[in-house]
Design an enzyme around this catalytic site. Sequence first.
Site, PDB file in Angstrom:
ATOM      1  CE  LYS A  44     -24.536-104.821  40.803  1.00 56.51           C
ATOM      2  NZ  LYS A  44     -24.098-103.561  41.433  1.00 56.51           N
ATOM      3  CB  CYS A 138     -21.560-108.628  32.178  1.00 55.07           C
ATOM      4  SG  CYS A 138     -21.170-107.003  32.880  1.00 55.07           S
ATOM      5  CE  LYS A 176     -29.463-110.294  31.702  1.00 52.90           C
ATOM      6  NZ  LYS A 176     -29.492-109.443  32.912  1.00 52.90           N
TER       7      LYS A 176
END
Length: 366
Positions: A44, A138, A176
């Site tokens: 995480k 995110c 990412k």
Amino acid sequence: MDLSVTVNGIKFPNPFLLGSGPPGTNARVIAKSYDAGWGGAVAKTVSLESSKVVNVVPRYGKLRSRKTDEVIGFENIELISDRPIEVWLEEFRQIKKDYPNHVLVASIMEEYSKERWQELTNVVQDTGVDAFELNFSCPHGMTERKMGSEMGEHPDLTEEVTRWVTEVAKIPVWAKMTPNITNIREPSLAAVRGGANGISAINTILSVIGVNLETLRPMPTVEGCTVPGGYSAQAVKPIALRMVSQLGLGLPKEVSISGIGGIESSHDAIEFMLLGASTVQICTGVMLQGVKMVDELKSGLAKFMTDKGFTSVQEIIGKSLPYFSTHMELVKLMKEAKRHKAGEAARDNEWAQKDITEKTAELTSN
């Protein structure tokens, strides 16, 4: 059957990784995944100041099939890890001590500050992790601090921050990427210019899972209110496959791709690999099925390789990319195959001659 694959110099025992999120939220759950047989884990996301991270309850929402109770879509408004960086550093060291042959990827995210990104890179790197994944994607929470997708949506920031990390990183760096952008190749290529060795795609899609018609409140509802969150599970797979294929066709050959988005079975995972992914990451699937789902992933991949005559995972990667073309080329191919009459018979005027559902079925391939 040998399911191993070497990516950016790292040998993975198989291409299946826990995706960054609740399945990799601490050392104990990561250890369970290794024991279960996963090829690696992306922990995480961590940052330097966990005190700024405050999660809410509830933070998940499910979209279910209209005909069954099956979960077809999943939304989360969860933030990055709320555990102190000091705890994570110790756990990273312990994981690598206990599982020296298992791959551990550290997901990191920071504010728009070179000093903070490089400090985080250095302290995490010293624990012995195998690679970094830069969270530029995110979709909710702390975007007001230029974190997450607020970076990934701007190629100039993506390139700059990636370069900050690669200036001090001694291990492979993956970026990412967010799907909440018009063309995923632009920020991905920016990350490559900044020195990224690989691209992970996609993160979740910004969404609202639904509205409760009794209370009139959008979900998931926290004290009567909500914020848009990240959409995942099987419903996002076609979008993720499209974006991975764009990266497979548009990135330099030496840049690896880690495919993410709606993977719930070996069939799903193989599709991503055929479109260019050398590894695949699964987060929501694990949350819904548990870490033992890796058994089917491995057995399904092994059967596919045997049935199709593949002797290594590497042979699968990108195998379907040559079959993408342009619409004009498809028309040309139909004419060369003497099937142009099929296109002419399906012109818009023909829809009035049959029931719309019948005509739809006639033009559907699967």
